[in-house]
Scaffold this motif. Structure first.
Motif, PDB file in Angstrom:
ATOM      1  N   TRP A  92       0.846  -1.199   0.000  1.00 18.32           N
ATOM      2  CA  TRP A  92       0.000   0.000   0.000  1.00 18.32           C
ATOM      3  C   TRP A  92       0.882   1.250   0.000  1.00 18.32           C
ATOM      4  O   TRP A  92       0.569   2.256   0.628  1.00 18.32           O
ATOM      5  CB  TRP A  92      -0.946   0.005   1.198  1.00 18.32           C
ATOM      6  CG  TRP A  92      -2.020  -1.046   1.166  1.00 18.32           C
ATOM      7  CD1 TRP A  92      -1.861  -2.386   0.998  1.00 18.32           C
ATOM      8  CD2 TRP A  92      -3.436  -0.850   1.333  1.00 18.32           C
ATOM      9  NE1 TRP A  92      -3.077  -3.025   1.042  1.00 18.32           N
ATOM     10  CE2 TRP A  92      -4.059  -2.113   1.253  1.00 18.32           C
ATOM     11  CE3 TRP A  92      -4.219   0.282   1.557  1.00 18.32           C
ATOM     12  CZ2 TRP A  92      -5.436  -2.285   1.373  1.00 18.32           C
ATOM     13  CZ3 TRP A  92      -5.596   0.110   1.683  1.00 18.32           C
ATOM     14  CH2 TRP A  92      -6.195  -1.156   1.597  1.00 18.32           C
ATOM     15  N   ARG A 107      -0.465  -5.097   4.033  1.00 19.95           N
ATOM     16  CA  ARG A 107      -1.904  -5.322   4.185  1.00 19.95           C
ATOM     17  C   ARG A 107      -2.414  -6.026   2.936  1.00 19.95           C
ATOM     18  O   ARG A 107      -1.946  -5.766   1.819  1.00 19.95           O
ATOM     19  CB  ARG A 107      -2.660  -3.997   4.360  1.00 19.95           C
ATOM     20  CG  ARG A 107      -2.193  -3.149   5.533  1.00 19.95           C
ATOM     21  CD  ARG A 107      -2.517  -3.789   6.882  1.00 19.95           C
ATOM     22  NE  ARG A 107      -2.233  -2.915   8.000  1.00 19.95           N
ATOM     23  CZ  ARG A 107      -1.076  -2.817   8.629  1.00 19.95           C
ATOM     24  NH1 ARG A 107      -0.038  -3.545   8.217  1.00 19.95           N
ATOM     25  NH2 ARG A 107      -0.908  -1.999   9.650  1.00 19.95           N
ATOM     26  N   THR A 159      -9.177 -10.101  -0.867  1.00 19.86           N
ATOM     27  CA  THR A 159      -9.823 -10.898   0.164  1.00 19.86           C
ATOM     28  C   THR A 159      -9.292 -12.325   0.084  1.00 19.86           C
ATOM     29  O   THR A 159      -9.204 -12.900  -0.999  1.00 19.86           O
ATOM     30  CB  THR A 159     -11.346 -10.890  -0.037  1.00 19.86           C
ATOM     31  OG1 THR A 159     -11.810  -9.528  -0.024  1.00 19.86           O
ATOM     32  CG2 THR A 159     -12.044 -11.665   1.055  1.00 19.86           C
ATOM     33  N   TYR A 191     -14.476  -7.882  -0.944  1.00 21.45           N
ATOM     34  CA  TYR A 191     -15.082  -7.140   0.146  1.00 21.45           C
ATOM     35  C   TYR A 191     -16.165  -6.184  -0.326  1.00 21.45           C
ATOM     36  O   TYR A 191     -17.150  -5.943   0.382  1.00 21.45           O
ATOM     37  CB  TYR A 191     -13.999  -6.354   0.917  1.00 21.45           C
ATOM     38  CG  TYR A 191     -13.689  -5.009   0.320  1.00 21.45           C
ATOM     39  CD1 TYR A 191     -14.323  -3.857   0.770  1.00 21.45           C
ATOM     40  CD2 TYR A 191     -12.789  -4.885  -0.746  1.00 21.45           C
ATOM     41  CE1 TYR A 191     -14.065  -2.620   0.200  1.00 21.45           C
ATOM     42  CE2 TYR A 191     -12.525  -3.661  -1.305  1.00 21.45           C
ATOM     43  CZ  TYR A 191     -13.161  -2.529  -0.838  1.00 21.45           C
ATOM     44  OH  TYR A 191     -12.924  -1.313  -1.411  1.00 21.45           O
ATOM     45  N   PHE A 203     -10.029  -8.110   3.103  1.00 25.03           N
ATOM     46  CA  PHE A 203      -9.255  -7.124   2.366  1.00 25.03           C
ATOM     47  C   PHE A 203      -8.729  -6.058   3.335  1.00 25.03           C
ATOM     48  O   PHE A 203      -9.441  -5.599   4.222  1.00 25.03           O
ATOM     49  CB  PHE A 203     -10.146  -6.468   1.311  1.00 25.03           C
ATOM     50  CG  PHE A 203      -9.530  -5.301   0.595  1.00 25.03           C
ATOM     51  CD1 PHE A 203      -8.726  -5.489  -0.515  1.00 25.03           C
ATOM     52  CD2 PHE A 203      -9.757  -4.001   1.033  1.00 25.03           C
ATOM     53  CE1 PHE A 203      -8.168  -4.415  -1.180  1.00 25.03           C
ATOM     54  CE2 PHE A 203      -9.205  -2.915   0.371  1.00 25.03           C
ATOM     55  CZ  PHE A 203      -8.404  -3.124  -0.736  1.00 25.03           C
ATOM     56  N   GLY A 204      -7.472  -5.683   3.160  1.00 28.96           N
ATOM     57  CA  GLY A 204      -6.881  -4.654   4.011  1.00 28.96           C
ATOM     58  C   GLY A 204      -6.290  -5.155   5.307  1.00 28.96           C
ATOM     59  O   GLY A 204      -5.697  -4.372   6.060  1.00 28.96           O
ATOM     60  N   PHE A 205      -6.406  -6.462   5.574  1.00 25.02           N
ATOM     61  CA  PHE A 205      -5.952  -7.007   6.859  1.00 25.02           C
ATOM     62  C   PHE A 205      -4.441  -7.169   6.892  1.00 25.02           C
ATOM     63  O   PHE A 205      -3.798  -7.506   5.898  1.00 25.02           O
ATOM     64  CB  PHE A 205      -6.604  -8.364   7.097  1.00 25.02           C
ATOM     65  CG  PHE A 205      -6.189  -9.028   8.386  1.00 25.02           C
ATOM     66  CD1 PHE A 205      -6.772  -8.667   9.587  1.00 25.02           C
ATOM     67  CD2 PHE A 205      -5.207 -10.009   8.390  1.00 25.02           C
ATOM     68  CE1 PHE A 205      -6.391  -9.276  10.779  1.00 25.02           C
ATOM     69  CE2 PHE A 205      -4.817 -10.619   9.569  1.00 25.02           C
ATOM     70  CZ  PHE A 205      -5.418 -10.253  10.768  1.00 25.02           C
ATOM     71  N   GLN A 253      -7.328   3.143   6.888  1.00 23.87           N
ATOM     72  CA  GLN A 253      -8.133   3.010   5.676  1.00 23.87           C
ATOM     73  C   GLN A 253      -9.483   3.701   5.841  1.00 23.87           C
ATOM     74  O   GLN A 253     -10.103   3.635   6.901  1.00 23.87           O
ATOM     75  CB  GLN A 253      -8.321   1.527   5.354  1.00 23.87           C
ATOM     76  CG  GLN A 253      -7.007   0.793   5.173  1.00 23.87           C
ATOM     77  CD  GLN A 253      -7.098  -0.709   5.307  1.00 23.87           C
ATOM     78  OE1 GLN A 253      -8.077  -1.328   4.893  1.00 23.87           O
ATOM     79  NE2 GLN A 253      -6.061  -1.319   5.885  1.00 23.87           N
ATOM     80  N   LYS A 300      -8.883  -0.346  10.223  1.00 22.10           N
ATOM     81  CA  LYS A 300      -7.628  -1.029   9.936  1.00 22.10           C
ATOM     82  C   LYS A 300      -7.789  -2.090   8.859  1.00 22.10           C
ATOM     83  O   LYS A 300      -6.802  -2.628   8.361  1.00 22.10           O
ATOM     84  CB  LYS A 300      -7.028  -1.635  11.197  1.00 22.10           C
ATOM     85  CG  LYS A 300      -7.916  -2.624  11.930  1.00 22.10           C
ATOM     86  CD  LYS A 300      -7.212  -3.179  13.177  1.00 22.10           C
ATOM     87  CE  LYS A 300      -6.850  -2.077  14.150  1.00 22.10           C
ATOM     88  NZ  LYS A 300      -6.129  -2.584  15.341  1.00 22.10           N
ATOM     89  N   ASP A 301      -9.024  -2.417   8.484  1.00 22.00           N
ATOM     90  CA  ASP A 301      -9.289  -3.316   7.370  1.00 22.00           C
ATOM     91  C   ASP A 301     -10.750  -3.163   6.977  1.00 22.00           C
ATOM     92  O   ASP A 301     -11.494  -2.372   7.581  1.00 22.00           O
ATOM     93  CB  ASP A 301      -8.952  -4.779   7.719  1.00 22.00           C
ATOM     94  CG  ASP A 301      -9.704  -5.296   8.937  1.00 22.00           C
ATOM     95  OD1 ASP A 301     -10.956  -5.196   8.956  1.00 22.00           O
ATOM     96  OD2 ASP A 301      -9.061  -5.806   9.866  1.00 22.00           O
ATOM     97  N   SER A 302     -11.177  -3.923   5.978  1.00 21.83           N
ATOM     98  CA  SER A 302     -12.513  -3.737   5.420  1.00 21.83           C
ATOM     99  C   SER A 302     -13.616  -4.362   6.258  1.00 21.83           C
ATOM    100  O   SER A 302     -14.796  -4.235   5.909  1.00 21.83           O
ATOM    101  CB  SER A 302     -12.569  -4.326   4.009  1.00 21.83           C
ATOM    102  OG  SER A 302     -12.320  -5.730   4.036  1.00 21.83           O
TER     103      SER A 302
END
Length: 758
Positions: free
Chosen positions: A130, A569, A573, A585, A631-633, A677, A741-743
Motif C-alpha cells: 500500500w 496489508r 480478500t 469485500y 481485504f486490508g488485513f 483506511q 484497519k481493514d474492510s
C-alpha cells in the motif's frame, strides 16, 4: 429512491497538460504531418508490425532485417532472449535509422513486470505494501536497468481487477480494489515513464489488459468474461482511466472475449471508451498472437478477416503475428479498411516514438555495469520485499524471534533462489538471488543455531521420506520456521489452479511439525492466497511473503527478527476455500444479509429438521459468510487502537468535501506503521451499492504510546457511480463512513450529501 441531480466531474490526476507539453505535442504533430504523406501504404503498414525477435533463427533473422530495410517493421519484443545477434538492439536500430526509407527508429519492448535483473516482489506483493512511492521507485529502477540494454517500452503495469485467486495471473495484478489499483497503477506508470519520457532511461508503460481479463470464468486463463456495463465502468475501468489521466503512453488489449466479443476486436472498448470517451492518443498493441486467436474464438474466419476486425476495432500494433502486413493493403483496395484509418494508427505509433525521443536517443542508454544489480537497487528491492510481507497471525507474540533462538529451518522454499523470484522474470537470474538460508546464517553468525532440513525437495513433492529428519530437527530446536507455498511456475500466465491449497505433501509435513509442540512460524511464498485448512491453527505465527524477489532472504530476516515491523496489508480478500470464490469485500448487499447468528452451521443442523429452521441468509453452510482474512488485513509488531471518530461535515452539498478524522495510537511495545483506511457506503442508490468501498488510506508510523489524528478529505465526486443510464453521478443521500484497519472493522459514522451546490 434518491433523485438524480449531479453528473460527477472527472478527477484530474496528471499534470501533463502544461504549456511546454502542449508546445511539444504541437511540434510532434507537425512532424507527423510532414512524414505521413511521404510514406507508402506498405511503409505505413510496416509501422504496425511488432516482431518477436526470440522466434527467429539466423536465416529467418536475415529476412526480418530486409523487412526493416524496406520499412516493414515498427518494433521488436524479446530481443535480449536470442543469442543470434549479441548486439541486436544496436544493430537492428542501425538498419532502421540508416537503411530504411524514412529512418524511423524501432521501438523495443519487453515484459519488464516487477524488475529487470534486480527483481522486486510480484505486483500482487507490491500492492500489499500500500505504498505508491515504493512502487514508483521499483518501476523507476526497472526502467533504468532495462533501458541500459535498449528496452524503451514495457508491458506493464497490469491493472486488471481480479476477484478470483484461482487465476494464475492474479500474481501480476494489484489486487481486487479499483481505488487501490488506480493509485498504485499510476505510481508504477510514473516510475516507468517519469515526467519526461524522452529521457534515455525512461520507458513507455503499457497498461494491460484492456479489458476484463481478470474476470475470466472459473479463474481459467484466456477464458470468457461476462461483465455488466455498470460493473465494467465502476470496477474494471477506473485503473485504466487513472493511468491515462497520468500520461500513460500505450494500452494492451486482452486475450479474452468480453461479453462474447474478443477484446482484440471490441469496438466498444477500443473505440467508444478508449478513444471517444477518454481521448486516449497513444497506441494500442494486441497481446501476443491475439489477432490470430480470434479464429479459434470463432469470431474470425481466417487471417485476413482477423486483420480486418482488429484494425477496424482500433488495434494499432500487431504483436508477433503478420496479418496486417499480409492483408491490410488488400483490405484497403477492397474498401474493408481505409487509408484514413491506417494513417490514424500510424500517427498513434509515430507520436509515441517521438514522445520517447527515439530519433534523438535511438540506441541503448548503456553503462549497464554501473546500473544493473547495483547496491542501491538491491537495497530498494530489500525494502520493497519487507514492506510486502503480510503478518496474518502472531499468537503470544511469537514474532519477532530472538537472535539466540535455536531455529529449525524447514520447507521446500527456504533455500530456493529461483522460486522466490516469482512469475515473469525473463531477465532475473537465480545466481543473483538471495534466499533465506544463507541470509539467516549470515545474520546469526552461528551455525549451531540453525538446522536446515527441506523436508520436501520442491513445493509439489509428495514424497514423505524426509519427514522424520525434519521432525527430529524440530524437536531439537526452540522454534520451527517453515517456508513453503508455491513454486513460481504455479502462478502467472496459463497457470491457473482449481485447488489453491498447499500443493504436494506440505500440509502433512506442517501437521507433523505442529505435533512436536514446538512453536511454528509458517512463511508462505506464493503468487496467490492459499487455502490454509488446518495450517492457520497449527501455526502460532503465519506470514504471507508472496514471491518477494531477489532480496527475499535478507528481507525475511529483517522482519522475522524485528529489525523492522511488518506492515503489509492484503490487497485482496483471502478465501477459506475455492467454494467461496469469487470473494471480494466490496460486494453488493442482498435482501437477506448474513450475520453470525442468523443461520446454523452445517455440523450443527439437526437431522430431519424443518427446511427453514437452520435459517435463510446469504452464506455457505460450511464456510459461513466471512473469508479467511478480509481485504486490508495485516498485523504489525505494534498494537494500534482507534478512537474519537469525527466527521466535521455531517452534511455536505454536491461539489463539497467530507472531512473525517480519528485518533490512532500505538498501544504496543515497538514502533510500527499502521495503514489507516477510509471506507464509505452509499446506503440507498438508483443501483444497489457495495457494502463498503475503499476511498482513501494513509500510512502512519508511531512509536510506542504515540498517537496521531489522521484526517481524510473526501470530495463528493469520489462517491460517483454509473447509474442505470450509464451516467457517472454522485447522488444526494445518506452515507456510512468507516475509518478502519481493514474492510471488516473500524469506527463508523454517517454523513449526508445534499443536492445544493456550494
Amino acid at each position: 429512491m434518491k433523485k438524480l441531480l449531479s453528473l460527477c466531474l472527472p478527477l484530474v490526476l496528471a499534470s501533463a497538460g502544461t504549456v511546454q507539453a502542449q508546445m511539444d505535442n504541437q511540434a510532434i504533430e507537425a512532424r507527423i504531418d510532414q512524414l505521413l504523406p511521404t510514406m507508402s501504404v506498405k511503409e505505413k503498414v510496416g509501422q504496425l508490425a511488432l516482431r518477436d525477435f526470440g522466434m527467429y533463427d539466423a536465416k529467418q533473422l536475415e529476412d526480418i532485417k530486409q523487412q526493416i530495410r524496406d520499412g516493414e517493421v515498427g518494433g521488436f519484443l524479446n530481443v535480449s532472449f536470442s543469442s543470434v545477434d549479441k548486439n541486436a538492439f544496436a544493430s537492428l536500430q542501425k538498419i532502421a535509422i540508416e537503411e530504411s526509407p524514412h529512418g524511423i527508429p524501432l521501438i523495443f519492448g519487453q515484459d519488464v513486470i516487477h524488475g529487470y535483473e534486480t527483481i522486486f516482489p510480484i505486483p500482487l506483493g507490491q500492492a500489499a505494501s500500500w505504498n505508491p512511492e515504493l512502487i514508483e521507485q521499483g518501476a523507476r529502477i526497472a526502467a533504468r536497468e532495462a533501458t541500459a540494454d535498449g528496452i524503451r517500452w514495457t508491458f506493464a503495469p497490469m491493472i486488471d481487477i481480479s476477484r478470483d485467486p484461482r487465476w494464475g495471473r492474479i500474481a501480476e495484478t494489484l489486487g481486487e480494489d479499483p481505488y487501490l489499483a488506480s493509485v498504485l497503477g499510476v505510481a508504477m506508470t510514473r516510475g516507468f515513464q517519469t515526467d519526461d519520457p524522452s529521457q534515455p532511461d525512461a520507458m513507455a508503460a503499457s497498461a494491460k489488459h484492456f479489458v476484463g481479463y481478470g474476470a475470466a470464468e472459473a479463474g481459467k486463463d484466456y477464458n470468457a468474461a461476462y461483465i455488466p456495463e455498470a460493473t465494467l465502468r465502476d470496477v474494471y475501468l477506473p485503473p485504466f482511466k487513472a493511468a491515462i489521466d497520468a500520461g500513460l503512453m500505450t494500452i494492451m488489449s486482452s486475450y479474452n472475449t468480453l461479453n462474447d466479443i474478443p477484446a482484440t476486436a471490441n469496438e466498444f472498448a477500443l473505440k467508444t471508451l478508449l478513444r471517444e470517451e477518454w481521448g486516449f492518443d497513444g497506441f494500442v498493441v494486441s497481446d501476443w498472437n491475439a489477432v490470430m486467436e480470434m479464429i479459434p474464438h470463432g469470431f474470425a474466419r481466417d487471417a485476413k478477416h482477423a486483420a480486418e476486425l482488429a484494425a477496424n476495432a482500433g488495434v494499432d500494433f500487431e504483436m508477433y503475428t503478420d496479418t496486417y502486413r499480409q492483408h491490410l493493403p488488400a483490405l484497403i483496395k477492397e474498401g474493408k479498411f481505409s487509408e484514413q484509418k491506417l494513417d490514424a494508427a500510424v500517427r498513434h505509433m509515430l507520436r509515441i516514438k517521438m514522445r520517447l525521443g527515439l530519433w534523438e536517443n535511438p540506441y541503448p542508454a548503456g553503462n549497464r555495469d554501473a546500473i544493473v544489480l547495483s547496491d542501491e537497487h538491491l537495497q530498494a528491492a530489500r525494502v520493497a520485499a519487507r514492506e510486502s510481507f503480510v503478518l496474518l497471525k502472531n499468537a503470544k507474540q511469537l514474532l519477532p524471534l530472538k537472535k539466540n533462538t535455536k531455529v529449525a529451518l524447514i520447507g521446500p522454499l527456504a533455500n530456493a533462489p529461483h522460486e522466490q523470484l516469482g512469475t515473469w522474470i525473463y531477465n532475473g537470474n537465480k545466481k543473483d538471488s538471495h534466499p533465506l538460508l544463507p541470509a539467516l546464517q549470515a545474520y546469526l553468525g552461528n551455525d549451531s543455531l540453525i538446522t536446515y532440513v527441506p523436508g520436501l525437495e520442491f513445493s509439489r513433492d509428495t514424497r514423505t521420506a524426509h519427514f522424520d529428519k525434519a521432525v527430529k530437527a524440530a524437536q531439537n530446536a526452540d522454534v520451527v520456521v517453515y517456508v513453503g507455498g508455491e513454486e513460481s511456475i504455479l502462478s502467472g500466465e496459463g497457470h491457473s489452479r482449481g485447488d489453491i491449497a498447499l500443493p504436494g505433501a506440505q500440509q502433512q509435513l506442517i501437521r507433523r511439525l505442529s505435533e512436536t509442540g514446538k512453536p511454528l512460524v509458517t512463511v508462505l511464498l506464493a503468487g496467490r492466497p492459499i487455502e490454509l485448512g488446518d495450517v492457520r491453527e497449527q501455526s502460532q505465527a503465519l506470514m504471507m511473503a508472496w514471491h518477494p524477489g531477489t532480496m527475499a532472504g535478507p528481507a525475511l530476516v529483517d522482519v522475522l527478527y524485528g529489525e523492522v515491523s511488518p506492515l503489509g496489508r492484503l490487497p485482496l480478500t483471502w478465501p477459506k476455500a475455492e467454494g467461496q470464490i469469487p470473494v471480494y469485500y466490496n460486494h453488493m448487499a442482498t435482501g437477506r444479509p448474513p450475520t453470525d447468528d442468523n443461520y446454523t452451521r452445517i455440523g450443527e443442523i439437526e437431522v430431519g429438521v424443518f427446511q427453514h429452521a437452520p435459517g435463510n441468509s446469504a452464506n455457505h453452510l460450511d464456510y459461513g459468510h466471512t473469508p479467511e482474512f478480509p481485504f486490508g488485513f495485516g498485523l504489525t509488531y505494534g498494537e494500534f487502537s482507534y478512537s474519537d471518530l469525527t466527521i466535521a461535515t455531517k452534511t455536505v452539498p454536491l461539489g463539497g468535501t467530507i472531512k473525517a478524522s480519528a485518533t490512532v495510537k500505538n498501544t504496543g511495545k515497538v514502533a510500527a506503521t499502521e495503514i489507516v483506511q477510509l471506507y464509505v457506503q452509499d446506503i440507498v442508490g438508483s443501483r444497489t451499492r457495495p457494502v463498503r468501498e475503499l476511498k482513501g488510506f494513509k500510512r502512519v508510523s508511531l512509536k510506542p504510546g504515540e498517537s496521531q489524528t489522521v484526517e481524510f478529505n473526501l470530495h463528493t465526486d469520489a462517491l460517483a457511480f454509473h447509474n442505470q443510464a450509464m451516467e457517472k453521478v454522485t447522488e444526494p443521500g445518506d452515507f456510512n463512513l468507516w475509518i478502519a484497519k481493514d474492510s471488516a472493522s473500524g469506527l463508523q459514522g454517517e454523513f449526508t450529501v445534499t443536492a445544493t451546490q456550494p
